[in-house]
Design an enzyme around this catalytic site. Structure first.
Site, PDB file in Angstrom:
ATOM      1  N   ASP A  20      20.043   1.742  22.448  1.00 50.84           N
ATOM      2  CA  ASP A  20      19.473   2.857  23.222  1.00 50.84           C
ATOM      3  C   ASP A  20      19.365   2.509  24.703  1.00 50.84           C
ATOM      4  OD1 ASP A  20      18.323   5.286  23.737  1.00 50.84           O
ATOM      5  OD2 ASP A  20      16.320   4.707  23.078  1.00 50.84           O
ATOM      6  N   GLY A  21      19.557   3.513  25.534  1.00 47.83           N
ATOM      7  CA  GLY A  21      19.338   3.334  26.974  1.00 47.83           C
ATOM      8  C   GLY A  21      20.602   3.430  27.814  1.00 47.83           C
ATOM      9  N   GLY A  23      22.271   6.126  28.691  1.00 51.03           N
ATOM     10  CA  GLY A  23      22.160   7.235  29.645  1.00 51.03           C
ATOM     11  C   GLY A  23      21.312   6.832  30.844  1.00 51.03           C
ATOM     12  N   ARG A  24      20.184   6.178  30.589  1.00 52.50           N
ATOM     13  CA  ARG A  24      19.298   5.768  31.693  1.00 52.50           C
ATOM     14  C   ARG A  24      19.945   4.687  32.555  1.00 52.50           C
ATOM     15  NH1 ARG A  24      14.457   4.804  27.910  1.00 52.50           N
ATOM     16  NH2 ARG A  24      16.119   5.237  26.400  1.00 52.50           N
ATOM     17  N   TRP A  25      20.714   3.830  31.905  1.00 47.61           N
ATOM     18  CA  TRP A  25      21.434   2.782  32.657  1.00 47.61           C
ATOM     19  C   TRP A  25      22.376   3.450  33.669  1.00 47.61           C
ATOM     20  CZ3 TRP A  25      26.423   1.338  33.656  1.00 47.61           C
ATOM     21  CH2 TRP A  25      26.645   0.035  34.090  1.00 47.61           C
ATOM     22  N   ARG A  33      26.994   9.788  32.405  1.00 48.10           N
ATOM     23  CA  ARG A  33      26.460   9.160  31.188  1.00 48.10           C
ATOM     24  C   ARG A  33      27.551   8.435  30.397  1.00 48.10           C
ATOM     25  NH1 ARG A  33      21.581  10.615  29.180  1.00 48.10           N
ATOM     26  NH2 ARG A  33      22.370  10.326  27.080  1.00 48.10           N
ATOM     27  N   GLU A  67      21.849  13.815  14.953  1.00 48.76           N
ATOM     28  CA  GLU A  67      21.249  14.658  16.003  1.00 48.76           C
ATOM     29  C   GLU A  67      22.062  14.600  17.307  1.00 48.76           C
ATOM     30  OE1 GLU A  67      19.255  12.396  14.190  1.00 48.76           O
ATOM     31  OE2 GLU A  67      18.747  14.050  12.842  1.00 48.76           O
ATOM     32  N   ASN A  68      22.921  13.588  17.436  1.00 49.21           N
ATOM     33  CA  ASN A  68      23.656  13.415  18.702  1.00 49.21           C
ATOM     34  C   ASN A  68      24.710  14.501  18.963  1.00 49.21           C
ATOM     35  OD1 ASN A  68      23.570   9.773  18.585  1.00 49.21           O
ATOM     36  ND2 ASN A  68      22.218  11.169  19.672  1.00 49.21           N
ATOM     37  N   ARG A 193      10.258   3.975  18.632  1.00 46.20           N
ATOM     38  CA  ARG A 193      10.365   4.819  17.429  1.00 46.20           C
ATOM     39  C   ARG A 193      11.622   4.449  16.661  1.00 46.20           C
ATOM     40  NH1 ARG A 193      10.562   8.482  21.831  1.00 46.20           N
ATOM     41  NH2 ARG A 193      12.722   8.801  22.467  1.00 46.20           N
TER      42      ARG A 193
HETATM   43  C1  FPP Z   1      21.757   5.952  22.929  1.00 39.86           C
HETATM   44  O1  FPP Z   1      21.577   5.892  24.325  1.00 39.86           O
HETATM   45  C2  FPP Z   1      23.090   5.550  22.623  1.00 39.86           C
HETATM   46  C3  FPP Z   1      24.006   6.313  21.961  1.00 39.86           C
HETATM   47  C4  FPP Z   1      23.719   7.665  21.469  1.00 39.86           C
HETATM   48  C5  FPP Z   1      25.371   5.813  21.744  1.00 39.86           C
HETATM   49  C6  FPP Z   1      25.492   4.354  21.422  1.00 39.86           C
HETATM   50  C7  FPP Z   1      26.911   4.018  21.530  1.00 39.86           C
HETATM   51  C8  FPP Z   1      27.413   2.926  22.106  1.00 39.86           C
HETATM   52  C9  FPP Z   1      26.592   1.797  22.588  1.00 39.86           C
HETATM   53  C10 FPP Z   1      28.876   2.826  22.239  1.00 39.86           C
HETATM   54  C11 FPP Z   1      29.455   1.757  21.423  1.00 39.86           C
HETATM   55  C12 FPP Z   1      29.638   2.094  20.030  1.00 39.86           C
HETATM   56  C13 FPP Z   1      30.747   1.808  19.358  1.00 39.86           C
HETATM   57  C14 FPP Z   1      30.716   1.783  17.887  1.00 39.86           C
HETATM   58  C15 FPP Z   1      32.008   1.461  20.027  1.00 39.86           C
HETATM   59  P1  FPP Z   1      21.233   7.226  25.100  1.00 39.86           P
HETATM   60  O2  FPP Z   1      22.491   7.872  25.518  1.00 39.86           O
HETATM   61  O3  FPP Z   1      20.347   8.094  24.250  1.00 39.86           O
HETATM   62  O4  FPP Z   1      20.456   6.665  26.318  1.00 39.86           O
HETATM   63  P2  FPP Z   1      19.238   7.358  27.080  1.00 39.86           P
HETATM   64  O5  FPP Z   1      18.108   7.452  26.095  1.00 39.86           O
HETATM   65  O6  FPP Z   1      18.962   6.401  28.185  1.00 39.86           O
HETATM   66  O7  FPP Z   1      19.711   8.693  27.545  1.00 39.86           O
END
Ligand code: FPP
Length: 239
Positions: A20-21, A23-25, A33, A67-68, A193
């Protein structure tokens, strides 16, 4: 403690990682994103290598939840693309003796993704090393409901009795059947969570929440999470 000895000194069979993270990165750097996700994919590869080197028997990464799909199409497409290129890489290398398994519902995934999943599972089926599970289009509640439906069908056709349907046996109806329960769930990014991740399998897991964003997650963070796990007193409801 030496890197090689950490896992040996812990009773740990299965780690779940919520990546997770991303998007924020990206947001912090004024980047789209999808660039956060491609950086997240790099962190994923490096974490996978670290898990192999540390000798972890089984690791499950949360890559895409049911949910994504509600994210913008461009972002969903970029995640599918990243996933496919990771699979191409795995198939080219079939390295490190890793056994791959994909957990989640495949029905609504693009044909190309489904095909690559099948190929990669078949290609690595004879491997004997670490289990790498990738939760893709995965939802824990959906997994349990599907498992219950399957069990109900077997009961209806007389292939299983109610007595046989107990907590231990129910695991065989889950995507993770024959894999050990989760001992440790690691969630970076500061969120605290579970987000519908391995909810059955992590009933007695320890949780380590970390402030680092997933693309910045390093082997040192993984080791710190393992050391924190080592300090926990797991009683499984006992005293
Ligand atoms: C959540 O961060 C991350 C995801 C929904 C995608 C995770 C996928 C990868 C790390 C890509 C690599 C995977 C494979 C199998 C090659 P977020 O986008 O919700 O971040 P945020 O909460 O900061 O917005």
């Amino acid at each position: 403690m030496d890197k090689e000895n950490i896992v040996g000194s812990l009773d740990i069979k299965h780690i779940g990682i919520i990546m997770d993270g991303n998007g924020r990165w990206a947001k912090k750097r004024f980047l789209p994103r999808k660039l956060g996700h491609s950086q997240g994919a790099k962190a994923f590869r490096s974490c996978l290598n670290s898990c192999v080197e540390l000798g972890i028997p089984c690791v499950t990464f949360y890559a895409f939840s049911t949910e994504n799909w509600s994210r913008p199409k461009e972002e969903v497409d970029s995640l599918m693309k990243l996933f496919c290129s990771f699979m191409d890489e795995m198939m080219k290398l079939n390295s490190k003796n890793i056994r791959l398994r994909f957990i989640g519902s495949r029905d609504s995934l693009p044909g190309e993704v489904r095909q690559k999943m099948e190929e990669a599972e078949a290609m690595s089926a004879e491997n004997t090393g670490m289990w790498c599970c990738i939760a893709f289009n995965y939802g824990g509640r959906e997994e349990i409901v599907n498992g219950a439906k399957h069990a109900a069908e077997l009961y209806k056709s007389g292939e299983i009795t109610l007595e046989e349907l107990n907590e231990k046996n129910f695991s065989r109806f889950l995507y993770t059947s024959d894999l050990p329960d989760v001992d440790l769930v690691i969630r970076p990014s500061g969120e605290k969570r579970l987000s519908n991740f391995l909810i059955w399998q992590s009933a007695y897991a320890e949780f380590v929440f970390m402030d680092v964003l997933w693309p910045d997650f390093t082997e040192r963070d993984l080791i710190n999470a393992l050391l924190e796990y080592g300090k926990r007193d797991r009683r499984f409801g006992g005293v």
